[in-house]
Scaffold this motif. Structure first.
Motif, PDB file in Angstrom:
ATOM      1  N   LEU A  21       0.798  -1.222   0.000  1.00  0.00           N
ATOM      2  CA  LEU A  21       0.000   0.000   0.000  1.00  0.00           C
ATOM      3  C   LEU A  21       0.831   1.272   0.000  1.00  0.00           C
ATOM      4  O   LEU A  21       0.545   2.218  -0.742  1.00  0.00           O
TER       5      LEU A  21
ATOM      6  N   GLY B 151       0.783   3.924  -3.196  1.00  0.00           N
ATOM      7  CA  GLY B 151       0.309   5.284  -2.948  1.00  0.00           C
ATOM      8  C   GLY B 151       1.339   6.319  -3.365  1.00  0.00           C
ATOM      9  O   GLY B 151       1.019   7.317  -4.030  1.00  0.00           O
TER      10      GLY B 151
ATOM     11  N   THR C 219     -11.702   4.462  -0.019  1.00  0.00           N
ATOM     12  CA  THR C 219     -11.129   3.832   1.173  1.00  0.00           C
ATOM     13  C   THR C 219     -12.040   3.991   2.387  1.00  0.00           C
ATOM     14  O   THR C 219     -12.130   3.082   3.223  1.00  0.00           O
TER      15      THR C 219
ATOM     16  N   LEU D 114      -2.885   4.616   2.759  1.00  0.00           N
ATOM     17  CA  LEU D 114      -2.935   5.120   1.391  1.00  0.00           C
ATOM     18  C   LEU D 114      -2.906   6.648   1.343  1.00  0.00           C
ATOM     19  O   LEU D 114      -2.210   7.230   0.506  1.00  0.00           O
TER      20      LEU D 114
END
Length: 244
Positions: free
Chosen positions: A66, A70, A97, A201
């Protein structure tokens, strides 16, 4: 392979260190204060081991997947130079999210049940589902807007202190006029948005974006998106309560 194994063992030791204070507190109060044996000791130990390995795999997954994705997407959008698509991505990331946050789902369902018991909504499966879905969509929308504002702050170099102070002043003003039934839910909504899915994220997006823009400091400008994600749900949920 050896590098990943070493990293996994390192994270496992870190998780064990983080859980140790909780275990010590429980054992101390159980044996020294309550002076009782642990109930279902075998199940408790098994559960603790599952927590340990679950936390370890979770952190390991964040660092492997992640965080890098990101940051890489933030770098890619910065190189592309399109503010419109960057803002679209930021909103979609915040909305997507948040709508999937397990903590938000739990709070929304509990709020719907309590609302039905308090005759705020009809005590039926359909009405409670609509209330919970409306709450989740409101919070997800607010976080999407928050991430867009946070990204604009990084791009423009705005001061985060004044924006946060202004936001909380608005929260205080709205608290005075919002229905009492929605205030506690609104405040809790600000907390549950910053949980397991959103935080990694969004943090990676902010740091990656600040690292890609000339004149921006990742330490100063890259952080702060989570603060916006915690603040805006309180405003949006209280507004939701006043309207509906």
């Amino acid at each position: 392979m050896k590098k990943n194994l070493f990293q996994f063992l390192k994270i496992t030791m870190g998780s064990l260190r983080d859980l140790a204070p909780v275990v010590i507190v429980v054992i101390f109060f159980q044996f020294a204060i309550l002076q009782q044996p642990l109930p279902n000791a075998a199940e408790l130990i098994s559960g603790l081991l599952l927590v340990l390995f679950g936390l370890t795999f979770f952190i390991f997954g964040l660092e492997m997947g992640l965080f890098p994705i990101g940051e890489s997407m933030a770098h890619a959008f910065a190189r592309k130079g399109s503010v419109f698509w960057l803002l679209c991505f930021s909103f979609s990331l915040g909305f997507g999210t948040t709508i999937a946050e397990p903590a938000l789902i739990a709070v929304a369902n509990e709020a719907a049940q309590i609302a039905a018991e308090g005759n705020v909504v009809e005590d039926s499966v359909r009405s409670k589902a609509r209330y919970a879905d409306g709450l989740r969509l409101t919070v997800a929308l607010s976080v999407g807007v928050a991430i867009v504002v946070g990204v604009l702050r990084i791009l423009k170099g705005w001061s985060i202190q004044y924006m946060i102070m202004g936001g909380y002043i608005l929260v205080v003003i709205m608290t005075a006029v919002a229905p009492k039934e929605i205030i506690g839910i609104a405040y809790d909504s600000g907390g549950v948005t910053t949980s397991t899915i959103t935080v990694p994220l969004v943090t990676a997006l902010g740091v990656g974006l600040a690292s890609s823009i000339k004149g921006r400091n990742p330490m100063i400008d890259g952080f702060g998106l989570i603060a916006f994600a915690s603040l805006t749900p309180m405003i949006f949920v209280m507004a939701y309560g006043m309207m509906f």
